[in-house]
Design an enzyme around this catalytic site. Structure first.
Site, mmCIF file in Angstrom:
data_model
loop_
_atom_site.group_PDB
_atom_site.id
_atom_site.type_symbol
_atom_site.label_atom_id
_atom_site.label_comp_id
_atom_site.label_asym_id
_atom_site.label_seq_id
_atom_site.Cartn_x
_atom_site.Cartn_y
_atom_site.Cartn_z
ATOM 1 N N ASN A 1 0.818 -1.413 0.064
ATOM 2 C CA ASN A 1 -0.230 -0.492 0.008
ATOM 3 C C ASN A 1 0.893 1.433 0.167
ATOM 4 O O ASN A 1 0.528 2.055 0.812
ATOM 5 C CB ASN A 1 -1.101 -0.297 1.191
ATOM 6 C CG ASN A 1 -1.646 1.079 0.936
ATOM 7 O OD1 ASN A 1 -2.451 1.906 1.851
ATOM 8 N ND2 ASN A 1 -2.467 1.437 -0.209
ATOM 9 N N CYS B 1 2.981 1.905 -3.319
ATOM 10 C CA CYS B 1 3.440 1.766 -4.558
ATOM 11 C C CYS B 1 2.161 1.513 -5.442
ATOM 12 O O CYS B 1 1.906 2.706 -6.103
ATOM 13 C CB CYS B 1 4.249 1.108 -4.729
ATOM 14 S SG CYS B 1 6.183 0.849 -4.218
ATOM 15 N N ARG B 2 1.486 0.203 -5.377
ATOM 16 C CA ARG B 2 0.059 0.227 -6.694
ATOM 17 C C ARG B 2 -0.961 1.069 -6.681
ATOM 18 O O ARG B 2 -1.248 1.307 -7.306
ATOM 19 C CB ARG B 2 1.235 -1.744 -7.101
ATOM 20 C CG ARG B 2 1.973 -1.696 -7.867
ATOM 21 C CD ARG B 2 1.802 -3.050 -8.106
ATOM 22 N NE ARG B 2 2.183 -3.777 -6.449
ATOM 23 C CZ ARG B 2 1.992 -4.996 -6.363
ATOM 24 N NH1 ARG B 2 2.289 -5.685 -7.670
ATOM 25 N NH2 ARG B 2 2.403 -5.346 -4.955
ATOM 26 N N SER B 3 -0.756 0.162 -5.353
ATOM 27 C CA SER B 3 -1.982 1.214 -4.514
ATOM 28 C C SER B 3 -3.390 1.901 -4.463
ATOM 29 O O SER B 3 -4.278 2.578 -5.096
ATOM 30 C CB SER B 3 -3.020 -0.152 -3.804
ATOM 31 O OG SER B 3 -2.205 0.233 -2.448
ATOM 32 N N ASP C 1 5.209 -5.595 -9.559
ATOM 33 C CA ASP C 1 5.498 -4.474 -8.031
ATOM 34 C C ASP C 1 6.600 -3.838 -8.299
ATOM 35 O O ASP C 1 7.810 -4.658 -8.738
ATOM 36 C CB ASP C 1 6.284 -5.130 -7.076
ATOM 37 C CG ASP C 1 6.743 -4.408 -5.999
ATOM 38 O OD1 ASP C 1 6.595 -3.284 -6.112
ATOM 39 O OD2 ASP C 1 6.433 -4.712 -4.941
#
Ligand code: 4NP
Length: 162
Positions: A16, A18-20, A128
């Site tokens: 929680n 980087c990507r989301s 990721d």
């Protein structure tokens, strides 16, 4: 006036940071661009970064599009999320598997993979970028944008009822 009632959406990755958060930001941006109101949040399956702001590289790539995510704070997905959110959208297949495993009995949220909402990218995970470089975050930002826009199109096409 817009009467469309969109389900609240939770985006979930591992940390929680980087990507989301980027997926949440891209979805919020798509909502604003369409003049729609809707709820969105993000969370991680892991707890290592709870309370932390997004990775500086994630903050930077969103800032490049004029979007500030520096106030976001990481949290871990909870059992309650499976009732609060209409959709829980996983960033990769591991996240999706973890979510299916921890989903409480009677969960009402619909689980999906983000890129399943992006035409032509179905079945793919968002890689990721944490152990990579800035270029990886640019790819992540593009991919989450495709998924977020596809998700919003699908939800609006369904009249907000799914
Ligand atoms: P995210 O990236 O899942 O996109 O937020 C990661 C961030 C941190 C870690 C793993 C993934 N970590 O192991 O600390």
């Amino acid at each position: 006036m817009n009467r469309l009632s969109l389900p609240p959406v939770l985006f979930v990755c591992l940390g929680n940071i980087c990507r989301s958060p980027l997926a949440e930001a891209a979805y919020r941006h798509a909502l604003a661009g369409a003049g729609l109101a809707g709820q969105a949040d993000s969370a991680g399956t892991g707890d290592w970064h709870v309370g932390h702001p997004p990775d500086p590289r994630a903050i930077a790539v969103a800032a490049g599009s004029g979007i500030d995510i520096s106030h976001y704070r990481a949290r871990q997905v909870s059992a309650e999320d499976f009732h609060r959110f209409g959709h829980i959208v996983a960033l990769d297949r591991n996240n999706l598997g973890d979510l299916a495993r921890i989903a409480p009995a009677g969960a009402t949220a619909r689980l999906s993979l983000l890129l399943d909402w992006a035409p032509g990218r179905e079945g793919h995970g968002v890689a990721d970028p944490y152990y990579g470089d800035e270029e990886g975050f640019a790819v992540t930002w593009q991919e989450v944008g495709m998924g977020a826009r596809g998700l919003l199109s699908a939800l609006t096409a369904q009249g907000g009822h799914s």
